[in-house]
Motif scaffolding. Sequence first.
Motif, short mmCIF file in Angstrom:
data_model
loop_
_atom_site.label_atom_id
_atom_site.label_comp_id
_atom_site.label_asym_id
_atom_site.label_seq_id
_atom_site.Cartn_x
_atom_site.Cartn_y
_atom_site.Cartn_z
N PHE A 163 64.56 6.38 70.79
CA PHE A 163 63.19 6.89 70.67
C PHE A 163 62.88 7.45 69.29
CE2 PHE A 163 64.16 7.12 75.22
CZ PHE A 163 63.16 6.27 75.67
N ASN A 164 63.77 7.27 68.33
CA ASN A 164 63.53 7.80 67.00
C ASN A 164 62.61 6.87 66.23
OD1 ASN A 164 63.72 8.98 64.45
ND2 ASN A 164 65.74 9.75 64.95
N LYS A 165 61.71 7.44 65.49
CA LYS A 165 60.72 6.66 64.74
C LYS A 165 60.98 6.75 63.24
CE LYS A 165 58.16 5.64 68.33
NZ LYS A 165 57.75 4.34 68.74
N LYS A 166 62.24 6.83 62.83
CA LYS A 166 62.57 6.90 61.42
C LYS A 166 62.99 5.53 60.91
CE LYS A 166 64.06 11.68 61.06
NZ LYS A 166 65.16 12.58 60.73
N THR A 167 62.55 5.23 59.70
CA THR A 167 62.98 4.03 59.00
C THR A 167 63.51 4.48 57.65
OG1 THR A 167 61.29 2.69 60.08
CG2 THR A 167 62.25 1.81 58.06
N PHE A 168 64.75 4.09 57.35
CA PHE A 168 65.38 4.43 56.09
C PHE A 168 65.13 3.30 55.09
CE2 PHE A 168 68.21 6.59 59.22
CZ PHE A 168 67.79 7.88 58.93
N VAL B 49 57.45 8.17 61.60
CA VAL B 49 56.17 7.85 62.25
C VAL B 49 56.11 8.55 63.60
CG1 VAL B 49 54.71 6.01 63.17
CG2 VAL B 49 56.11 5.60 61.13
N VAL B 50 55.01 9.27 63.85
CA VAL B 50 54.75 9.88 65.15
C VAL B 50 53.30 9.56 65.50
CG1 VAL B 50 54.60 12.02 66.46
CG2 VAL B 50 56.38 11.77 64.72
N ASP B 51 53.13 8.78 66.55
CA ASP B 51 51.80 8.33 66.98
C ASP B 51 51.06 7.69 65.80
OD1 ASP B 51 52.19 9.14 69.63
OD2 ASP B 51 51.58 11.19 69.15
N ARG B 52 49.96 8.30 65.36
CA ARG B 52 49.15 7.74 64.29
C ARG B 52 49.42 8.40 62.93
NH1 ARG B 52 43.57 5.48 65.90
NH2 ARG B 52 43.99 4.59 67.92
N GLU B 53 50.49 9.15 62.83
CA GLU B 53 50.81 9.82 61.58
C GLU B 53 52.13 9.30 61.04
OE1 GLU B 53 50.62 14.07 61.89
OE2 GLU B 53 48.76 14.00 63.02
N ALA B 54 52.18 9.13 59.73
CA ALA B 54 53.42 8.70 59.07
C ALA B 54 53.60 9.53 57.81
CB ALA B 54 53.34 7.22 58.71
N SER B 55 54.86 9.77 57.45
CA SER B 55 55.15 10.48 56.21
C SER B 55 56.38 9.87 55.58
CB SER B 55 55.37 11.97 56.48
OG SER B 55 56.48 12.16 57.34
N ILE B 56 56.53 10.10 54.29
CA ILE B 56 57.69 9.61 53.55
C ILE B 56 58.29 10.78 52.80
CG2 ILE B 56 56.27 8.85 51.59
CD1 ILE B 56 58.29 6.53 51.21
N PRO C 34 57.86 16.12 53.17
CA PRO C 34 57.18 14.86 52.86
C PRO C 34 56.59 14.87 51.45
CG PRO C 34 56.43 15.74 54.96
CD PRO C 34 57.26 16.80 54.31
N ILE C 35 56.72 13.75 50.75
CA ILE C 35 56.06 13.64 49.45
C ILE C 35 54.67 13.01 49.62
CG2 ILE C 35 58.16 13.57 48.07
CD1 ILE C 35 57.86 10.55 47.88
N MET C 36 54.47 12.33 50.75
CA MET C 36 53.16 11.76 51.06
C MET C 36 53.05 11.61 52.57
SD MET C 36 51.42 8.18 49.80
CE MET C 36 51.47 8.67 48.09
N SER C 37 51.83 11.74 53.08
CA SER C 37 51.62 11.53 54.51
C SER C 37 50.38 10.67 54.71
CB SER C 37 51.47 12.87 55.24
OG SER C 37 50.38 13.59 54.72
N SER C 38 50.28 10.09 55.89
CA SER C 38 49.12 9.26 56.22
C SER C 38 48.72 9.47 57.67
CB SER C 38 49.40 7.78 55.96
OG SER C 38 50.38 7.31 56.86
N ILE C 39 47.44 9.26 57.93
CA ILE C 39 46.91 9.32 59.28
C ILE C 39 46.13 8.03 59.52
CG2 ILE C 39 45.31 10.50 60.85
CD1 ILE C 39 45.86 13.07 59.28
N ILE C 40 46.47 7.34 60.60
CA ILE C 40 45.78 6.11 60.96
C ILE C 40 44.59 6.49 61.82
CG2 ILE C 40 45.99 3.89 62.14
CD1 ILE C 40 49.06 4.19 61.63
#
Length: 165
Positions: free
Chosen positions: A14-19, A42-49, A57-63
């Motif tokens: 169930f982990n949403k991490k991508t290396f 990634v969690v639901d509609r949010e992603a961060s790097i 996080p150095i950057m985040s996004s919301i879908i």
Amino acid sequence: MTISFTYVREAYLFNKKTFIYPGLIETSSQAADLTPIWTIHVVDREASICQGRSGAPIMSSIIEGARKDLAQFSYQGRLTNGGLDSAKSTWAFIDFDGHRYDWMAGMMQNCWKLEDSEGRLVAQYIGMSRDYKIRGSLVLHAKVNESLIALIHLTTKLLRYADTR
């Protein structure tokens, strides 16, 4: 000049991490002894790097949008956006310097190329592999700054939404 990266999904169910690892890796076992350069979470509609395996996080996004066709990106207190451009059939975003970039789908919808506003190739993303943990690879064909490379990495996660409309 080209620089390559490989996206490897974490092994937990169930982990949403991508290396993100430097270079092209064919199997996830090759990444076992390597340290990732970045991690996308990634969690639901949010992603961060973030840099490395974890950290701030150095950057985040919301879908956004009912069809998940819009996104807003935040980097060091600055905002920009991206989304599906139906007129051009591309997934476009504006970098933090105001330049437009377009992800264009290849014939198979899992091969994408990123072009700048003048049509120059910036990057290519290939989202397929024989190893189910390998989520894809990215090849940069142009010199980019930290904010643009973070945008490129985060937008590769959004390309999956563009082809599932």
